[in-house]
Design an enzyme around this catalytic site. Structure first.
Site, PDB file in Angstrom:
ATOM      1  CB  SER A   1      13.086 -11.043  -0.523  1.00  0.00           C
ATOM      2  OG  SER A   1      12.757 -10.742  -1.850  1.00  0.00           O
TER       3      SER A   1
ATOM      4  CD  GLU B   1      13.282  -8.089   2.629  1.00  0.00           C
ATOM      5  OE1 GLU B   1      14.244  -8.068   1.832  1.00  0.00           O
ATOM      6  OE2 GLU B   1      12.133  -7.739   2.318  1.00  0.00           O
TER       7      GLU B   1
ATOM      8  NE  ARG C   1      12.753  -4.310   1.311  1.00  0.00           N
ATOM      9  CZ  ARG C   1      12.745  -3.327   0.400  1.00  0.00           C
ATOM     10  NH1 ARG C   1      12.858  -2.060   0.779  1.00  0.00           N
ATOM     11  NH2 ARG C   1      12.592  -3.595  -0.873  1.00  0.00           N
TER      12      ARG C   1
HETATM   13  C1  FAD Z   1       4.665 -12.848  -2.198  1.00  0.00           C
HETATM   14  C2  FAD Z   1       5.325 -11.792  -1.369  1.00  0.00           C
HETATM   15  C3  FAD Z   1       5.909 -10.705  -1.984  1.00  0.00           C
HETATM   16  C4  FAD Z   1       6.520  -9.711  -1.201  1.00  0.00           C
HETATM   17  N1  FAD Z   1       7.103  -8.649  -1.840  1.00  0.00           N
HETATM   18  C5  FAD Z   1       7.696  -7.684  -1.101  1.00  0.00           C
HETATM   19  C6  FAD Z   1       8.313  -6.564  -1.737  1.00  0.00           C
HETATM   20  O1  FAD Z   1       8.303  -6.425  -2.946  1.00  0.00           O
HETATM   21  N2  FAD Z   1       8.884  -5.626  -0.939  1.00  0.00           N
HETATM   22  C7  FAD Z   1       8.890  -5.712   0.416  1.00  0.00           C
HETATM   23  O2  FAD Z   1       9.400  -4.813   1.085  1.00  0.00           O
HETATM   24  N3  FAD Z   1       8.336  -6.772   1.041  1.00  0.00           N
HETATM   25  C8  FAD Z   1       7.746  -7.757   0.325  1.00  0.00           C
HETATM   26  N4  FAD Z   1       7.187  -8.832   0.952  1.00  0.00           N
HETATM   27  C9  FAD Z   1       7.298  -8.958   2.415  1.00  0.00           C
HETATM   28  C10 FAD Z   1       6.143  -8.373   3.207  1.00  0.00           C
HETATM   29  O3  FAD Z   1       4.944  -8.387   2.470  1.00  0.00           O
HETATM   30  C11 FAD Z   1       6.415  -6.949   3.646  1.00  0.00           C
HETATM   31  O4  FAD Z   1       7.595  -6.884   4.426  1.00  0.00           O
HETATM   32  C12 FAD Z   1       5.269  -6.367   4.456  1.00  0.00           C
HETATM   33  O5  FAD Z   1       5.523  -5.029   4.696  1.00  0.00           O
HETATM   34  C13 FAD Z   1       5.057  -7.060   5.792  1.00  0.00           C
HETATM   35  O6  FAD Z   1       3.830  -6.612   6.314  1.00  0.00           O
HETATM   36  P1  FAD Z   1       2.975  -7.534   7.283  1.00  0.00           P
HETATM   37  O7  FAD Z   1       1.829  -6.748   7.760  1.00  0.00           O
HETATM   38  O8  FAD Z   1       2.659  -8.812   6.616  1.00  0.00           O
HETATM   39  O9  FAD Z   1       4.015  -7.741   8.441  1.00  0.00           O
HETATM   40  P2  FAD Z   1       4.257  -8.997   9.372  1.00  0.00           P
HETATM   41  O10 FAD Z   1       4.894 -10.094   8.587  1.00  0.00           O
HETATM   42  O11 FAD Z   1       3.034  -9.322  10.126  1.00  0.00           O
HETATM   43  O12 FAD Z   1       5.343  -8.377  10.356  1.00  0.00           O
HETATM   44  C14 FAD Z   1       6.628  -8.028   9.872  1.00  0.00           C
HETATM   45  C15 FAD Z   1       7.342  -7.265  10.991  1.00  0.00           C
HETATM   46  O13 FAD Z   1       6.651  -6.044  11.170  1.00  0.00           O
HETATM   47  C16 FAD Z   1       6.239  -5.917  12.522  1.00  0.00           C
HETATM   48  N5  FAD Z   1       4.962  -5.211  12.508  1.00  0.00           N
HETATM   49  C17 FAD Z   1       3.855  -5.493  11.792  1.00  0.00           C
HETATM   50  N6  FAD Z   1       2.909  -4.565  12.014  1.00  0.00           N
HETATM   51  C18 FAD Z   1       3.433  -3.683  12.895  1.00  0.00           C
HETATM   52  C19 FAD Z   1       2.952  -2.506  13.533  1.00  0.00           C
HETATM   53  N7  FAD Z   1       1.739  -2.033  13.314  1.00  0.00           N
HETATM   54  N8  FAD Z   1       3.784  -1.874  14.397  1.00  0.00           N
HETATM   55  C20 FAD Z   1       5.030  -2.336  14.662  1.00  0.00           C
HETATM   56  N9  FAD Z   1       5.514  -3.439  14.100  1.00  0.00           N
HETATM   57  C21 FAD Z   1       4.747  -4.109  13.217  1.00  0.00           C
HETATM   58  C22 FAD Z   1       6.135  -7.330  13.063  1.00  0.00           C
HETATM   59  O14 FAD Z   1       6.295  -7.339  14.468  1.00  0.00           O
HETATM   60  C23 FAD Z   1       7.299  -7.979  12.343  1.00  0.00           C
HETATM   61  O15 FAD Z   1       8.489  -7.733  13.035  1.00  0.00           O
HETATM   62  C24 FAD Z   1       6.550  -9.830   0.204  1.00  0.00           C
HETATM   63  C25 FAD Z   1       5.954 -10.928   0.812  1.00  0.00           C
HETATM   64  C26 FAD Z   1       5.341 -11.902   0.046  1.00  0.00           C
HETATM   65  C27 FAD Z   1       4.688 -13.073   0.731  1.00  0.00           C
END
Ligand code: FAD
Length: 280
Positions: A204, A274, A157
Site C-alpha cells: 500500500s 505509508e 502504522r
Molecule cells: C506485496 C506487499 C504486501 C504488503 N502487505 C502489507 C500489509 O498487509 N500490511 C503491512 O503493514 N505492510 C504490508 N506491506 C509493506 C511491508 O511489507 C511492511 O511494511 C513490512 O513491515 C516492511 O518490512 P521490511 O523489512 O521490508 O522494511 P523496509 O522496507 O526495509 O523498511 C521499512 C522501514 O522500516 C525501517 N526498518 C526496517 N528494519 C528496521 C529495524 N530493524 N529497526 C529500525 N527500523 C527498521 C526502515 O528504516 C524503513 O524506514 C506489503 C508490502 C508488499 C510488497
C-alpha cells in the site's frame, strides 16, 4: 560485519529501483551495530525493502542491514524472542510448526521482523504489536536497551520507534495456542487475488485515512491505471504502484503527487504516504 562500498541498492528495494550507496554494512553480530553507528551520520536501516523506495543515482548514505541477525529463541510459555533480520514469512511458518496463534492475519506480509515492528505493520484488523511483549532497540543515545510494550507509544502504522530513530534489534512475542491454518489459507488467497504480486511494488502506497479506504478514494478520483514512464497505479489494486520494469524514482514520485492532488481535489482528503522514501 561486512562493509560493501559503492553498492548497488536496486535489489534492496522491492520496487527494484535504487542507486549506488556510499556504503552498505551487513551486521553479523548484534554488538557490531554500535561500532557501525560510531562516527557515521546519514545512516538508513534497511530491512527486506518491501516498504522502501530508494532514490536512484549516487546516494551519500550508509545503509545498514540486519538480515544476518535471524536468531530465534524459545523462552517458555509460548513466548519467543526473534531477531530483527528474521523473515516474517518464515516466522509465520515457525508459528505453524509450533502451533502458535495470534498473527495469522499477517500471513503474506513480505517484510522482516524488524521492519514490521518499526512500521507497526498489520492486516485484516491485526497489528504486529498485538502479540509483542517487549522490544530490544538501539536508542537515540546509541545504547542497547529493552522497552516494554506498555512503555511504548504506537498507533496505526506508526510507532515511537520512528520518531526517536531507534533501531530494532529483536522483539519478544507472546502467542496463544492453536495456529489457524484455514485462516492463513484464506488470507493468502485474498492476497493472491487482490495484489499485483507479479510486478515490483511496495504494498500500500498510502495509509488509509480514518474510517476510509485509500483504494476507494483513488478509484473515485479517476487515477487508477495512470502511468508515468514505467510506473503505474495498479489496475489490480489502486493503492499499489507497480514498476513495469524500467520505472525511475521520479516516475514513482510523480505518480504519488498526481494521486494526492486528484484525491484532494475530488474528496478534500489528503493522503499520507505509508511507504518510506529514501532521498539523497
Ligand atoms: C506485496 C506487499 C504486501 C504488503 N502487505 C502489507 C500489509 O498487509 N500490511 C503491512 O503493514 N505492510 C504490508 N506491506 C509493506 C511491508 O511489507 C511492511 O511494511 C513490512 O513491515 C516492511 O518490512 P521490511 O523489512 O521490508 O522494511 P523496509 O522496507 O526495509 O523498511 C521499512 C522501514 O522500516 C525501517 N526498518 C526496517 N528494519 C528496521 C529495524 N530493524 N529497526 C529500525 N527500523 C527498521 C526502515 O528504516 C524503513 O524506514 C506489503 C508490502 C508488499 C510488497
Amino acid at each position: 560485519m561486512k562493509i560493501l562500498e559503492y553498492h548497488h541498492m536496486k535489489e534492496y528495494s522491492n520496487m527494484k529501483i535504487g542507486g549506488i550507496a556510499k556504503e552498505l554494512i551487513i551486521i553479523e553480530k548484534k554488538n557490531e551495530i554500535l561500532e557501525a553507528l560510531k562516527e557515521r551520520e546519514n545512516v538508513f536501516l534497511i530491512g527486506n525493502g518491501t516498504n522502501t523506495l530508494i532514490s536512484d543515482g549516487e546516494l551519500d548514505k550508509t545503509f545498514i542491514s540486519l538480515k544476518e541477525l535471524k536468531g530465534i529463541k524459545e523462552l517458555g510459555n509460548n513466548i519467543v524472542e526473534v531477531e530483527a533480520g528474521f523473515d516474517f514469512k518464515e516466522f509465520i511458518e515457525y508459528m505453524a510448526e509450533k502451533d502458535y496463534s495470534g498473527l495469522e492475519n499477517l500471513a503474506g506480509i513480505p517484510g522482516s521482523v524488524g521492519g514490521l515492528v518499526y512500521m507497526n505493520g498489520g492486516a485484516y484488523g491485526t497489528e504486529v504489536f498485538d502479540c509483542i511483549k517487549e522490544i530490544e532497540v538501539v536508542d537515540e543515545n546509541k545504547e542497547i536497551r529493552r522497552v516494554r510494550k506498555e512503555d511504548l507509544h504506537f498507533t496505526y502504522r506508526k510507532t515511537e520507534i520512528q520518531d526517536r530513530k531507534w533501531i530494532v534489534l529483536s522483539a519478544v512475542f507472546e502467542f496463544g495456542k492453536g495456529f489457524d491454518s484455514n485462516k492463513v489459507e484464506e488470507i493468502m488467497s485474498k492476497r493472491n487475488e487482490r495484489h499485483p504480486l507479479n510486478l515490483p511494488n511496495l504494498g500500500s502506497t498510502f495509509k488509509n485515512p480514518d474510517g476510509l479506504f485509500s483504494a476507494k478514494l483513488i478509484i473515485e478520483a479517476g487515477v487508477q491505471g495512470k502511468k508515468i514512464g514505467g510506473a503505474q497505479v495498479s489496475m489490480m489494486h489502486p493503492n499499489f504502484i507497480v514498476n513495469h520494469g524500467n520505472a525511475k524514482f521520479d516516475d514513482i514520485l510523480g505518480l504519488i503527487e498526481i494521486v494526492k492532488e486528484r484525491v484532494k481535489k475530488k474528496s478534500g482528503i489528503e493522503l499520507e504516504e505509508e511507504i518510506i522514501i529514501v532521498r539523497n
